[in-house]
Write a protein that holds these residues in place. Structure first.
Motif, PDB file in Angstrom:
ATOM      1  N   ILE A 176     -25.238 -21.164  11.675  1.00 40.78           N
ATOM      2  CA  ILE A 176     -26.038 -21.882  10.673  1.00 40.78           C
ATOM      3  C   ILE A 176     -25.321 -23.164  10.243  1.00 40.78           C
ATOM      4  O   ILE A 176     -25.922 -24.212  10.060  1.00 40.78           O
ATOM      5  CB  ILE A 176     -26.300 -20.981   9.432  1.00 40.78           C
ATOM      6  N   THR A 223     -28.506 -14.844   4.481  1.00 40.30           N
ATOM      7  CA  THR A 223     -29.736 -15.568   4.146  1.00 40.30           C
ATOM      8  C   THR A 223     -29.474 -16.573   3.024  1.00 40.30           C
ATOM      9  O   THR A 223     -30.010 -17.680   3.031  1.00 40.30           O
ATOM     10  CB  THR A 223     -30.845 -14.568   3.728  1.00 40.30           C
ATOM     11  N   LEU A 236     -28.036 -19.525   4.538  1.00 38.96           N
ATOM     12  CA  LEU A 236     -29.078 -20.248   5.274  1.00 38.96           C
ATOM     13  C   LEU A 236     -29.909 -21.103   4.316  1.00 38.96           C
ATOM     14  O   LEU A 236     -30.167 -22.280   4.577  1.00 38.96           O
ATOM     15  CB  LEU A 236     -29.974 -19.243   6.017  1.00 38.96           C
ATOM     16  N   HIS A 237     -30.287 -20.512   3.179  1.00 35.41           N
ATOM     17  CA  HIS A 237     -31.089 -21.260   2.214  1.00 35.41           C
ATOM     18  C   HIS A 237     -30.329 -22.468   1.686  1.00 35.41           C
ATOM     19  O   HIS A 237     -30.881 -23.558   1.564  1.00 35.41           O
ATOM     20  CB  HIS A 237     -31.510 -20.350   1.054  1.00 35.41           C
ATOM     21  N   ALA A 249     -27.972 -24.076   3.218  1.00 36.00           N
ATOM     22  CA  ALA A 249     -27.836 -25.040   4.305  1.00 36.00           C
ATOM     23  C   ALA A 249     -29.157 -25.752   4.581  1.00 36.00           C
ATOM     24  O   ALA A 249     -29.177 -26.886   5.040  1.00 36.00           O
ATOM     25  CB  ALA A 249     -27.343 -24.334   5.568  1.00 36.00           C
ATOM     26  N   GLU A 250     -30.252 -25.072   4.284  1.00 35.63           N
ATOM     27  CA  GLU A 250     -31.562 -25.698   4.507  1.00 35.63           C
ATOM     28  C   GLU A 250     -32.005 -26.524   3.315  1.00 35.63           C
ATOM     29  O   GLU A 250     -33.078 -27.124   3.327  1.00 35.63           O
ATOM     30  CB  GLU A 250     -32.617 -24.623   4.809  1.00 35.63           C
ATOM     31  N   GLN A 290     -28.158 -30.821  10.843  1.00 32.70           N
ATOM     32  CA  GLN A 290     -29.330 -31.253  10.111  1.00 32.70           C
ATOM     33  C   GLN A 290     -29.518 -30.417   8.849  1.00 32.70           C
ATOM     34  O   GLN A 290     -29.700 -30.948   7.775  1.00 32.70           O
ATOM     35  CB  GLN A 290     -30.580 -31.110  10.977  1.00 32.70           C
ATOM     36  N   ALA A 291     -29.417 -29.113   9.052  1.00 32.51           N
ATOM     37  CA  ALA A 291     -29.633 -28.217   7.936  1.00 32.51           C
ATOM     38  C   ALA A 291     -28.668 -28.544   6.804  1.00 32.51           C
ATOM     39  O   ALA A 291     -29.068 -28.698   5.661  1.00 32.51           O
ATOM     40  CB  ALA A 291     -29.448 -26.769   8.398  1.00 32.51           C
ATOM     41  N   ARG A 302     -29.367 -31.837   5.148  1.00 39.28           N
ATOM     42  CA  ARG A 302     -30.573 -31.774   4.317  1.00 39.28           C
ATOM     43  C   ARG A 302     -30.276 -31.125   2.963  1.00 39.28           C
ATOM     44  O   ARG A 302     -30.698 -31.580   1.928  1.00 39.28           O
ATOM     45  CB  ARG A 302     -31.680 -30.999   5.037  1.00 39.28           C
ATOM     46  N   GLY A 303     -29.520 -30.085   3.022  1.00 40.38           N
ATOM     47  CA  GLY A 303     -29.197 -29.386   1.780  1.00 40.38           C
ATOM     48  C   GLY A 303     -28.163 -30.129   0.961  1.00 40.38           C
ATOM     49  O   GLY A 303     -27.921 -29.796  -0.188  1.00 40.38           O
TER      50      GLY A 303
END
Ligand code: KG4
Ligand code: ZN
Length: 396
Positions: free
Chosen positions: A190, A246, A249-250, A252-253, A283-284, A287-288
């Motif tokens: 991730i 998760t 992940l959130h 990072a997004e 990218q992730a 973006r975050g």
């Protein structure tokens, strides 16, 4: 007694020659990590194909480095599970073939049990001393002490096991979803870090801590830079790491709360860090607006926190003399240091293998085999691979 061990359960090909289950004559490991890094994880078909091309050279090198001929070998052992079927098949078949060709006893070894036996391994001995002396084979100074609380943490397993003696395993808890190593690997992916994820996350976290120190701040700030969830599953010794994954992940997004993003910005180097990373994670993370290294450090701390506290609680409840770490994640320096701190006031000792024996290797296969052979066990040449094998629990 000299045992030739063979390991091929996943993406490492190993052969080792071990004396009396403890002393190293040779330990050769060929890793495929660079190949699988391209895909962000192990590709089973690629892994078994690589096993096939590597196994014979690895075996020959192990004999050569030990200064051994087949006439010196007393038994052959190979992993028969758990692992990837295709990969397992290569080592097991070669093991059985050489045992048959040289008329040697053969033993199939449980890979998870072998991770535990990595704690019996010492350093290298001179080839000159490879003759077996008259000694106590069951227990030698420096061996783990029973009963011990063993935390088995590999790429696919996270288990707390009470070990009462050789071959006596009681399962106290296991992961309900991702294994600790699996969580490290997925989170690394991730974040756009390399495979395997454990060492990459450890390195990124270390770097974050060093940067903070250079700025005159406390390195421990990195460990809680992001507030990540811990799944305690109170009243059980089970683990769960998928919620944590998760949450990363959130973040990072970029769906994290504004609070976390601000915290990162105030750390000042988010943009600079991100450039170093490749693949989808970039990218992730951009973006975050999250800082990869601080996020790695916070994730690692969350895993270490749960593993260390639950292991300490189990060690206290079962009044063990020693806690033993096993499997690839046992190589983690933060986990080792944290567990030392948890256990010291309780007078419980912590034991873990040298780094090269934590991750997959054949020395541990030969060590586990030795203690089975001592009990008169051996397998026939009809032994098949068992990809889903678990530890041989006496009590669950
Ligand atoms: O035991 P192992 O070599 O293979 C299996 O039997 O699965 O464990 C591999 C796992 C991988 O998930 C890898 O990321 C993790 O061990 N690992 C680490 C470290 N070194 C390897 N995890 C955390 N910190 C490390 N230093
Ligand atoms: Zn392993």
């Amino acid at each position: 007694m000299l045992i030739l061990g063979i390991e091929s359960s996943c993406d490492e090909t190993g052969a080792a020659i071990i004396k009396d289950g403890r002393y190293l004559l040779s330990n050769v490991v060929a890793s495929q990590a660079e190949i699988h890094d391209r895909y962000g994880g192990v590709v089973p078909e690629v892994a078994s194909r690589q096993q096939l091309t590597t196994i014979i050279p690895v075996l020959e090198t192990a004999l050569e480095q030990a200064g051994c001929g087949w006439e010196n070998i007393d038994a052959v052992a190979a992993t028969y599970g758990p692992g990837l079927a295709g990969s397992l098949l290569v080592g097991l078949t070669v093991g059985k073939a050489v045992a048959m060709a040289h008329n040697l006893p053969f033993l199939g070894v449980n890979h998870l049990e072998a991770h535990i036996y990595a704690n019996w391994l010492r350093g290298k001995i001179a080839a000159a001393s490879k003759e077996t002396e008259d000694s106590d084979w069951e227990y030698q100074e420096g061996d783990p002490i029973f009963p011990s609380m063993c935390l088995v943490i590999s790429g696919a397993h996270s288990e707390l096991v009470l070990v009462r003696g050789h071959g006596q395993y009681e399962l106290l808890g296991r992961t309900r979803d991702d294994a600790a190593g699996e969580a490290f690997d997925k989170v690394a992916r991730i974040l756009g870090l390399s495979y395997p994820g454990g060492p990459a996350i450890q390195k990124a976290a270390q770097h974050a801590q060093e940067e903070l120190e250079q700025q005159g701040k406390s390195a421990t700030q990195a460990l809680n830079a992001y507030r990540l969830p811990r799944s305690w599953l109170r009243g059980t010794y089970d683990f769960s790491f998928s919620g944590l994954k998760t949450a990363v992940l959130h973040l990072a997004e970029g769906v994290a709360g504004e609070q976390n993003v601000q915290h990162t910005r105030s750390s000042g180097n988010a943009g600079k860090q991100v450039n170093q990373y490749t693949r989808m994670g970039v990218q992730a993370v951009q973006r975050g607006g999250a800082n990869v290294e601080l996020l790695a450090a916070s994730f690692q701390e969350a895993v270490v926190d749960v593993l260390a506290v639950k292991t300490r609680l189990a060690a206290q409840e079962y009044h063990v003399k020693q806690v033993v770490l096993a499997g690839g994640v046992a190589a983690n320096v933060n986990l080792r240091a944290r567990l030392e701190r948890e256990l010291r006031p309780l007078n419980i000792r912590l034991k873990y293998p040298a780094i090269e024996f934590c991750t997959d290797n054949a020395a541990m296969i030969a060590s586990a085999a030795f203690f089975h052979l001592l009990r008169g066990e051996q397998h026939g040449l009809d032994l098949d691979v068992e990809p889903g094998l678990s530890l041989p629990f006496t009590k669950k």
